[in-house]
Design an enzyme around this catalytic site. Structure first.
Site, PDB file in Angstrom:
ATOM      1  N   GLY A  36       0.700  -1.260   0.165  1.00  0.00           N
ATOM      2  CA  GLY A  36       0.157  -0.010  -0.045  1.00  0.00           C
ATOM      3  C   GLY A  36       0.895   1.266   0.018  1.00  0.00           C
ATOM      4  O   GLY A  36       1.654   1.520  -0.533  1.00  0.00           O
ATOM      5  N   TYR A 178     -18.827  -0.795  22.141  1.00  0.00           N
ATOM      6  CA  TYR A 178     -17.797  -0.578  20.867  1.00  0.00           C
ATOM      7  C   TYR A 178     -18.273  -0.266  19.684  1.00  0.00           C
ATOM      8  O   TYR A 178     -19.567  -1.112  19.186  1.00  0.00           O
ATOM      9  CB  TYR A 178     -17.024  -1.943  20.969  1.00  0.00           C
ATOM     10  CG  TYR A 178     -15.926  -1.851  19.757  1.00  0.00           C
ATOM     11  CD1 TYR A 178     -14.739  -1.010  20.137  1.00  0.00           C
ATOM     12  CD2 TYR A 178     -16.165  -2.591  18.675  1.00  0.00           C
ATOM     13  CE1 TYR A 178     -13.824  -1.002  19.059  1.00  0.00           C
ATOM     14  CE2 TYR A 178     -15.037  -2.653  17.835  1.00  0.00           C
ATOM     15  CZ  TYR A 178     -14.042  -1.830  17.808  1.00  0.00           C
ATOM     16  OH  TYR A 178     -12.947  -1.675  17.003  1.00  0.00           O
TER      17      TYR A 178
END
Length: 316
Positions: A36, A178
């Site tokens: 990447g 979360y």
């Protein structure tokens, strides 16, 4: 955007940013340099003469990345093992870097994870905050003696910082439910605030710190995203509301922050599309930064919290 080079912007590539810049004799350390944006930044900077060190968790993957980089540039690129979710790995890595007595001109804190399921690091931290911020916080501060005057530290944040400030009352999601994107937004805000705090401490040594939003790029960063999130992003791409960059374009802003002479003296700034972002509390675009992500007082608060988490104070 505040223009720095008139011809630089969304579509600028890392190679274009480095046109005319000589990095011979410079040492560049890039975390997460096997694929990447990290690999592209390593390639572009090695091609300009830099001695590049990349970090990786996977030694086999690192070997393949080194071969590809050598084939592309002819340069000798090195790799080091580093797990940013593990204090022991970070401290061992820093010891190896310091033992070399080498000088680091540019540090790019590129590695990261995005929108993963709830998990904890080896040291018990919420995974995204722990790996994206705390890991880089500890590693950077430990290797500060290797950073040279005139050097720069670049931290990859994201426009995703707009999702959430750092929630100091519950950073670790111990009392609130979360949410993968809230956790990501908090971590990316922390990356930006770290640049502010680090710049305050190192500017006297002639070292500047920046944070950047690279843009939307399809890389391994998205590997943890569930299918419904992938579908949502694809809808935005198809509708033209989420412009995508190539990897070369995505790496441009971090390379720009690391090398551009025209931003000297602007340390602590947040960049996107190869320019300094304006501070804006409401506008929903990728090229602005929220006030809470560049607030010096919040940067100091985060610094104190981070030192407490790693169990060490840093005097720079």
């Amino acid at each position: 955007m505040i223009p720095n080079r008139p011809d630089f912007g969304f579509a600028t590539t890392a190679d274009e940013v480095l046109d005319g810049i000589d990095l011979a004799g410079k040492t560049v350390l890039i975390t997460g340099g096997t694929s990447g944006l990290g690999a592209e930044s390593a390639r572009a900077m090695a091609a300009k003469g830099a001695h590049v060190i990349i970090t990786a968790r996977d030694t086999e993957k690192a070997g393949r990345a080194l071969s590809a980089l050598k084939d592309a540039t002819g340069a000798e690129v090195q790799a080091e093992t580093l797990e940013l979710g593990c204090f022991a790995s970070i401290r061992a890595f820093a010891d190896r870097i310091l033992a070399r007595d080498s000088q680091i001109d540019i540090l790019i804190n590129n590695a990261g994870i995005m929108a993963c399921d709830e998990a904890r690091t080896e040291d018990g931290l919420e995974m995204q905050f722990g790996a994206n911020h705390i890991g880089h916080f500890l590693m950077t501060n430990l290797i500060v003696p290797s950073l040279v005057s005139g050097g720069r530290v670049v931290s990859l944040s994201s426009s995703g910082h707009q999702i959430s400030p750092v929630v100091f009352d519950d950073i670790q999601f111990e009392t609130r439910a979360y949410n993968r994107w809230a956790a990501y937004g908090q971590a990316k805000t922390a990356n930006a605030l770290f640049a502010v705090g680090l710049n305050t401490r190192l500017a006297g040594r002639g070292i500047e710190a920046f944070a950047v939003h690279p843009g939307a790029i399809m890389t391994e960063l998205a590997r943890h995203m569930p299918d419904d999130d992938v579908a949502m992003f694809q809808e935005r791409i198809d509708a033209g509301t989420l412009p995508m960059k190539t990897v070369g374009q995505g790496a441009a802003t971090q390379v720009y922050a690391a090398t551009a002479p025209e931003i000297a003296g602007m340390g602590g700034s947040f960049l996107a599309d190869c320019g300094i972002c304006p501070v804006d509390a409401k506008t929903e675009v990728q090229t602005v930064v929220r006030p809470y992500a560049v607030d010096p007082d919040l940067a100091e608060r985060l610094w104190s919290v981070s030192e407490k988490i790693v169990g060490q104070q840093f005097q720079h």
